[in-house]
Design a protein around this motif. Structure first.
Motif, PDB file in Angstrom:
ATOM      1  N   LEU A 151      43.207  44.797  31.733  1.00  0.00           N
ATOM      2  CA  LEU A 151      43.965  45.062  32.999  1.00  0.00           C
ATOM      3  C   LEU A 151      42.760  45.639  34.244  1.00  0.00           C
ATOM      4  N   GLU A 152      41.905  46.906  33.523  1.00  0.00           N
ATOM      5  CA  GLU A 152      41.220  47.687  34.419  1.00  0.00           C
ATOM      6  C   GLU A 152      40.060  46.462  34.555  1.00  0.00           C
ATOM      7  N   MET A 153      39.443  45.878  33.569  1.00  0.00           N
ATOM      8  CA  MET A 153      38.525  45.061  34.022  1.00  0.00           C
ATOM      9  C   MET A 153      38.780  43.999  34.861  1.00  0.00           C
ATOM     10  N   ILE A 154      39.976  43.521  34.961  1.00  0.00           N
ATOM     11  CA  ILE A 154      40.232  42.416  35.962  1.00  0.00           C
ATOM     12  C   ILE A 154      40.279  42.641  37.220  1.00  0.00           C
ATOM     13  N   THR A 155      40.957  44.112  37.495  1.00  0.00           N
ATOM     14  CA  THR A 155      41.275  44.464  38.790  1.00  0.00           C
ATOM     15  C   THR A 155      39.607  45.069  39.189  1.00  0.00           C
ATOM     16  N   ALA A 156      39.053  45.628  38.401  1.00  0.00           N
ATOM     17  CA  ALA A 156      37.684  46.032  38.725  1.00  0.00           C
ATOM     18  C   ALA A 156      36.916  45.137  39.351  1.00  0.00           C
ATOM     19  N   GLY A 157      36.998  43.782  38.892  1.00  0.00           N
ATOM     20  CA  GLY A 157      35.971  42.580  39.300  1.00  0.00           C
ATOM     21  C   GLY A 157      36.862  41.866  40.642  1.00  0.00           C
ATOM     22  N   GLY A 158      37.974  42.729  40.961  1.00  0.00           N
ATOM     23  CA  GLY A 158      38.395  42.130  42.258  1.00  0.00           C
ATOM     24  C   GLY A 158      39.893  41.101  42.017  1.00  0.00           C
ATOM     25  N   GLY A 159      40.136  41.070  40.494  1.00  0.00           N
ATOM     26  CA  GLY A 159      41.476  40.096  40.275  1.00  0.00           C
ATOM     27  C   GLY A 159      42.725  41.066  40.410  1.00  0.00           C
ATOM     28  N   GLU A 160      43.939  40.282  40.949  1.00  0.00           N
ATOM     29  CA  GLU A 160      44.957  40.893  41.316  1.00  0.00           C
ATOM     30  C   GLU A 160      46.012  40.864  40.268  1.00  0.00           C
TER      31      GLU A 160
END
Lengths: 166, 103
Positions: free
Chosen positions: A112-121
């Motif tokens: 979850l952290e990786m996805i949001t860190a890369g701009g995913g929501e």
């Protein structure tokens, strides 16, 4: 006539199930899209909410009963009757998690952290939240908002967008 | 296979622009590939590139997670340094093959 190509620009991924394989399918697809620079929105609903619920996200299991693809180490068939033993589901799931760790596959919170860190929501479904009596505070900090299905569809417009139901 | 001229040398690259031979890489080449990609390399970029090259030399599969564990940059920072598809972009500039990892 030249064939026109429409590259994938945005993916909207829906996760409605709370088993290890369903949650990971969602997370790998989502993170993979983020890694390719594709706009990514993930919508968790029904049992899928477990993956983003703080108290549940670290105990996501795979089904050992009624899962014909389940195998014992050494590729032996896994009898469903064995799966009914207490602790079997947790054991099988922890073994699977160990194998995933070897491949450098992140844990659910890390994903979850990786996805949001890369701009995913990351989004949660309002109806399912009401049904499971969950509040926004019960969800991981990475969850951006709680949405109705209409809100979600409103985000899924545009050429080159795909909705994926895992 | 295609060739490109980087830093005054003819370098063999794949159709997607990845160096065929990682040993031909130099910092000058990295700067030139980066320029083609619209990036200006900072010391931080170079630190990440060197880390990636070390990983590659050891034969390890490159993942975003490994980079976040490197202590050089966190995941958000990595996406900021190499915008869009960071693992691919960084691999290309680092002169190593296109990453084959799904995570």
């Amino acid at each position: 006539m030249q064939k026109e190509e429409y590259p994938l620009k945005k993916v909207c991924i829906i996760c409605a199930k709370g088993t290890l394989e369903d949650v990971y399918a969602t997370l790998v697809l989502a993170n993979g899209a983020v890694m390719e620079g594709i706009e990514t929105k993930v919508f968790f609903t029904f049992f899928g909410l477990d993956a983003i619920t703080k108290k549940r996200m670290n105990s996501i299991h795979t089904a050992v009963v009624g899962n014909p693809a389940m195998r014992l180490p050494g590729n032996l068939p896994f009898p469903t009757l064995l799966g009914i033993l207490p602790g079997m589901e947790a054991l099988a799931s922890s073994m699977m998690k160990k194998e995933m760790e070897k491949l450098d596959i992140p844990t659910i919170p890390e994903f979850l952290e990786m996805i949001t860190a890369g701009g995913g929501e990351i989004y949660a479904c309002k109806l399912a939240m009401d049904m499971f009596k969950l509040k926004k505070e019960d969800l991981a900090d990475e969850v951006k908002d709680v949405l109705t299905v209409g809100d979600f569809y409103a985000m899924c417009g545009g050429q080159g967008t795909q909705i994926i139901f895992t | 296979m295609a060739t490109k001229t980087y830093a005054g040398k003819t370098i063999e690259v794949t159709d997607e622009g990845y160096l065929v031979n990682a040993n031909e890489w130099s910092t000058e080449i990295a700067h030139e590939i980066a320029k083609e990609e619209g990036l200006t390399l900072s010391d931080k970029h170079l630190a990440v590139l060197n880390f990636i090259r070390e990983k590659h030399a050891k034969g390890e599969t490159l993942t975003i997670r490994a980079i976040s564990k490197s202590g050089i940059v966190d995941i958000k920072g990595f996406y900021e340094l190499f915008p869009g598809a960071p693992l691919k972009l960084a691999s290309k500039i680092a002169g190593i093959p296109k990453p084959s990892s799904c995570v």
